[in-house]
Scaffold this motif. Structure first.
Motif, PDB file in Angstrom:
ATOM      1  N   ILE A   1       0.802  -1.235   0.008  1.00 26.16           N
ATOM      2  CA  ILE A   1       0.022  -0.179   0.076  1.00 26.16           C
ATOM      3  C   ILE A   1       0.638   1.375   0.072  1.00 26.16           C
ATOM      4  CG2 ILE A   1      -1.695   1.299   1.460  1.00 26.16           C
ATOM      5  CD1 ILE A   1      -3.063  -1.428   2.037  1.00 26.16           C
ATOM      6  N   ARG A   2       1.872   1.271   0.899  1.00 29.33           N
ATOM      7  CA  ARG A   2       2.772   2.407   0.854  1.00 29.33           C
ATOM      8  C   ARG A   2       3.615   2.712  -0.430  1.00 29.33           C
ATOM      9  NH1 ARG A   2       3.742   0.196   6.120  1.00 29.33           N
ATOM     10  NH2 ARG A   2       3.212   1.928   7.628  1.00 29.33           N
ATOM     11  N   GLU A   3       3.877   1.414  -0.999  1.00 26.67           N
ATOM     12  CA  GLU A   3       4.585   1.838  -2.384  1.00 26.67           C
ATOM     13  C   GLU A   3       3.702   2.318  -3.610  1.00 26.67           C
ATOM     14  OE1 GLU A   3       6.839  -1.235  -5.579  1.00 26.67           O
ATOM     15  OE2 GLU A   3       6.870  -1.964  -3.321  1.00 26.67           O
ATOM     16  N   LEU A   4       2.442   1.817  -3.434  1.00 26.70           N
ATOM     17  CA  LEU A   4       1.405   2.036  -4.382  1.00 26.70           C
ATOM     18  C   LEU A   4       1.063   3.484  -4.294  1.00 26.70           C
ATOM     19  CD1 LEU A   4      -0.666  -1.229  -4.805  1.00 26.70           C
ATOM     20  CD2 LEU A   4       1.201  -0.218  -6.412  1.00 26.70           C
ATOM     21  N   LEU A   5       0.855   3.755  -3.024  1.00 22.56           N
ATOM     22  CA  LEU A   5       0.516   5.294  -2.689  1.00 22.56           C
ATOM     23  C   LEU A   5       1.432   6.187  -3.243  1.00 22.56           C
ATOM     24  CD1 LEU A   5      -1.263   7.481  -1.453  1.00 22.56           C
ATOM     25  CD2 LEU A   5      -0.071   6.693   0.787  1.00 22.56           C
TER      26      LEU A   5
END
Length: 157
Positions: free
Chosen positions: A104-108
């Motif tokens: 999630i952090r990477e995609l965000l």
């Protein structure tokens, strides 16, 4: 036959190149989201697996739309991995774990990077190349990525 839509041919080439870069970004983000969908692990597996699926389905529609915008302007859309990797400003990352919060952090971060990139180009399309259609189009695209980023960000609260 060249499109006769009120935009100079030299501008159409520049616009198509910038849209091709956006398409490459969308493809890389799509692939990374698919990876998250396939490989996420942990106690929240099912809910994040389903969530990532909805996101990559939306990205699939976006890719088709961007490619069709390139074609509308009389150019060919890039369609190879080699082209995408040479055009994108996003990076492929290798992960040491497959936890949902890491994905999630990477995609965000990628969605937010795309939002900034799109925002920086809205006036360029309109003012420099006199293409209000593409300017309006990427404004809508930016808003879509803002919403997708919000959905990801909400998982981190």
């Amino acid at each position: 036959m060249e499109p006769n839509i009120g935009i100079k041919q030299e501008f159409l080439s520049k616009i198509a190149l910038e849209l091709s870069k956006i398409l490459a970004d969308e493809f890389v983000l799509y692939t990374k989201t698919r990876n998250a969908h396939w490989n996420v692990e942990g106690p929240d597996f099912h809910s994040t697996h389903v969530f990532f699926e909805k996101q990559y389905e939306e990205l699939d529609e976006i890719m088709d739309s961007v490619a069709e915008r390139v074609r509308t302007l009389g150019h060919y859309a890039p369609a190879t991995l080699k082209e995408y990797l040479s055009l994108t400003h996003l990076s492929e990352k290798s992960r040491s774990s497959n936890d949902s919060l890491g994905f999630i952090r990477e995609l965000l971060a990628d969605h937010e990077s795309l939002v900034i990139h799109l925002r920086e180009n809205i006036n360029r399309f309109a003012n420099d190349w006199h293409d209000l259609g593409t300017s309006d189009y990427i404004t809508g695209l930016m808003e879509t990525h803002e919403k997708m980023a919000w959905m990801l960000r909400a998982h981190l609260r």
